[in-house]
Design a protein around this motif. Structure first.
Motif, PDB file in Angstrom:
ATOM      1  N   SER A  15      -3.212  -4.193  -8.753  1.00  0.00           N
ATOM      2  CA  SER A  15      -3.667  -3.107  -8.863  1.00  0.00           C
ATOM      3  C   SER A  15      -4.870  -2.750  -8.408  1.00  0.00           C
ATOM      4  CB  SER A  15      -3.533  -2.611 -10.289  1.00  0.00           C
ATOM      5  OG  SER A  15      -2.071  -2.639 -10.829  1.00  0.00           O
ATOM      6  N   GLN A  18      -5.285  -0.501  -5.458  1.00  0.00           N
ATOM      7  CA  GLN A  18      -5.261   1.069  -5.542  1.00  0.00           C
ATOM      8  C   GLN A  18      -6.320   1.832  -5.298  1.00  0.00           C
ATOM      9  OE1 GLN A  18      -3.037   2.295  -8.834  1.00  0.00           O
ATOM     10  NE2 GLN A  18      -1.423   0.620  -8.589  1.00  0.00           N
ATOM     11  N   GLU A  55       2.476  -3.773  -4.531  1.00  0.00           N
ATOM     12  CA  GLU A  55       1.913  -2.494  -5.186  1.00  0.00           C
ATOM     13  C   GLU A  55       2.238  -1.324  -4.359  1.00  0.00           C
ATOM     14  OE1 GLU A  55       0.324  -3.347  -8.105  1.00  0.00           O
ATOM     15  OE2 GLU A  55      -0.425  -1.278  -8.581  1.00  0.00           O
ATOM     16  N   LEU A  57       1.463   2.906  -4.189  1.00  0.00           N
ATOM     17  CA  LEU A  57       0.627   3.852  -4.725  1.00  0.00           C
ATOM     18  C   LEU A  57       1.153   5.260  -3.856  1.00  0.00           C
ATOM     19  CD1 LEU A  57      -1.645   5.022  -6.516  1.00  0.00           C
ATOM     20  CD2 LEU A  57      -3.132   4.378  -4.825  1.00  0.00           C
ATOM     21  N   ALA A 151       2.346   5.172  -9.430  1.00  0.00           N
ATOM     22  CA  ALA A 151       2.100   3.629  -8.939  1.00  0.00           C
ATOM     23  C   ALA A 151       3.337   2.741  -9.454  1.00  0.00           C
ATOM     24  CB  ALA A 151       0.702   3.413  -9.357  1.00  0.00           C
TER      25      ALA A 151
END
Ligand SMILES: [Zn+2]
Length: 184
Positions: A15, A18, A55, A57, A151
């Motif tokens: 994360s 992001q 991940e 986003l 996300a």
């Protein structure tokens, strides 16, 4: 000045990418970020002290909704696991998203009836996801009234274990060619 190693923490999730992405760009952003993550977990068949996440986003100036997130993850599920897979979203809490969901795929081994792989539940947890919390946008200087987004984070090894029926995550790190050649 050198930092005290005692004050450093290896990232427990992807994360943080992001935040760096949003600080360095203007909306809209669409990123997929694979990376290695570290946990203070005792290694066993399904846990490893380091593993990989992917991940995702997506932030746009127009209203992005939870329905968009669900449709993207359902599309990914069918592309990755085949058209017979179904996806379940369970309400959950994550610090950076609101609302948040945990994402389950129907068990590929038993087709959802229940077996040892899915611990008789018929489902396997594969990801965490949610709508980006407005407070996150404020912290990077974006107006949450003007942007919205979602996300998600998948465990790469977890997906591979489900897809290929691998019962022990440690097999992925032992560099045993008899095992690895089966994935070629
Ligand atoms: Zn099962």
């Amino acid at each position: 000045m050198a930092q005290n190693p005692e004050d450093l923490l290896l990232r427990t999730q992807t994360s943080p990418v992001q935040i760096r992405t949003m600080l360095a760009n203007k909306p809209p952003v669409r990123v997929i970020c694979p990376g290695r993550t570290y946990r203070r977990d005792t290694t066993d068949a399904t846990h490893s002290a380091n593993f990989h996440q992917i991940e995702g986003l997506y932030v746009d100036t127009k209203s992005v909704s939870l329905a968009d997130l669900k449709s993207v993850l359902a599309y990914f599920a069918k592309e990755m696991m085949g058209t017979s897979v179904t996806v379940r979203f369970r309400p959950h809490f994550f610090p950076f998203t609101e609302p948040s969901v945990e994402v389950d795929f129907s068990c590929h081994v038993c087709g959802g009836k229940g077996c040892n792989v899915c611990k008789q539940s018929g489902w396997i947890e594969v990801a965490g996801a949610g709508m980006v919390d407005p407070r996150v946008f404020r912290h990077v200087g974006w107006n949450p009234d003007e942007v919205s987004g979602y996300a998600f984070g998948f465990g790469v090894e977890r997906i591979a274990m489900i897809k290929y029926g691998i019962p022990d995550i440690r097999w992925l790190y032992e560099n045993d060619l008899r095992f690895l050649s089966q994935l070629a």
